[in-house]
Design a protein around this motif. Structure first.
Motif, mmCIF file in Angstrom:
data_model
loop_
_atom_site.group_PDB
_atom_site.id
_atom_site.type_symbol
_atom_site.label_atom_id
_atom_site.label_comp_id
_atom_site.label_asym_id
_atom_site.label_seq_id
_atom_site.Cartn_x
_atom_site.Cartn_y
_atom_site.Cartn_z
ATOM 1 N N SER A 140 -29.302 -15.235 -41.355
ATOM 2 C CA SER A 140 -27.959 -15.817 -41.320
ATOM 3 C C SER A 140 -27.043 -14.897 -40.541
ATOM 4 C CB SER A 140 -27.396 -15.963 -42.739
ATOM 5 O OG SER A 140 -28.238 -16.737 -43.551
ATOM 6 N N THR A 141 -26.164 -15.498 -39.759
ATOM 7 C CA THR A 141 -25.193 -14.717 -39.017
ATOM 8 C C THR A 141 -23.893 -15.498 -38.928
ATOM 9 O OG1 THR A 141 -24.806 -13.427 -37.008
ATOM 10 C CG2 THR A 141 -25.898 -15.559 -36.746
ATOM 11 N N GLY A 142 -22.809 -14.804 -38.723
ATOM 12 C CA GLY A 142 -21.531 -15.507 -38.619
ATOM 13 C C GLY A 142 -20.378 -14.553 -38.372
ATOM 14 N N PHE A 143 -19.203 -15.175 -38.206
ATOM 15 C CA PHE A 143 -17.947 -14.443 -38.048
ATOM 16 C C PHE A 143 -17.072 -14.747 -39.253
ATOM 17 C CE2 PHE A 143 -19.098 -14.658 -33.550
ATOM 18 C CZ PHE A 143 -18.812 -13.368 -33.155
ATOM 19 N N GLU A 144 -16.328 -13.761 -39.690
ATOM 20 C CA GLU A 144 -15.344 -13.951 -40.760
ATOM 21 C C GLU A 144 -13.978 -13.545 -40.216
ATOM 22 O OE1 GLU A 144 -17.783 -12.800 -44.775
ATOM 23 O OE2 GLU A 144 -17.065 -11.169 -43.536
ATOM 24 N N TYR A 145 -12.957 -14.263 -40.648
ATOM 25 C CA TYR A 145 -11.587 -13.909 -40.320
ATOM 26 C C TYR A 145 -10.930 -13.405 -41.585
ATOM 27 C CZ TYR A 145 -6.682 -14.203 -39.083
ATOM 28 O OH TYR A 145 -5.363 -13.915 -38.866
#
Length: 147
Positions: A140-145
């Motif tokens: 799993s990979t992603g961006f968080e703000y």
């Protein structure tokens, strides 16, 4: 989830996740006549138990590892292909890198699924199968703000 410091830049992670599966069924108008009701019901509510460590390598980069045990949602040793698994043991390794107000994260999981057989049903639409020595690798990979 509970986190507590155990050394400088090191956290002990613990979590318990409860799922209310008993209140859910899967049923459609097309399958209702074939099965005489729902074709998926869940025998048990479940708990997942996790324990891990997190370490801050730099102010922007953190890594963690975690072991998770997941209980079976169905009858012991019985697997329904439309339902969640018959219980799991998982090893996770992940990290997060901060970029201003954002962070990039990646988690790899290796999952061992418990063995089981599909419940024999006197119905030509329901296949019987055996599930043994199954594993899953998930990334799993992603961006968080952050705000």
């Amino acid at each position: 989830m509970i986190q507590t410091g155990i050394a400088p830049k090191t956290l002990l992670l613990a979590n318990i996740h409860w799922r209310n599966w008993e209140s859910h069924t899967i049923e459609t108008e097309a399958t209702k006549p074939m099965y005489g009701g729902p074709f998926v019901t869940f025998a048990n509510n479940t708990f997942d138990y996790g324990l891990g460590l997190s370490y801050q390598f730099t102010p922007k980069f953190v890594m963690f590892t975690e072991g998770v045990y997941g209980e079976s949602v169905g009858e012991d040793g019985i697997v329904n292909p439309f339902a969640p698994g018959n219980g799991t043991t998982t090893f996770k390794l992940g990290g997060s890198y901060d970029i201003g107000d954002f962070s990039l994260f990646m988690v790899g999981s290796y999952i061992w699924l418990k063995d089981g057989v599909s419940k024999p049903v006197d119905n030509p639409y329901v296949p019987n199968a055996s599930f043994e020595d199954n594993t899953v690798f998930a990334l799993s990979t992603g961006f968080e703000y952050k705000f």
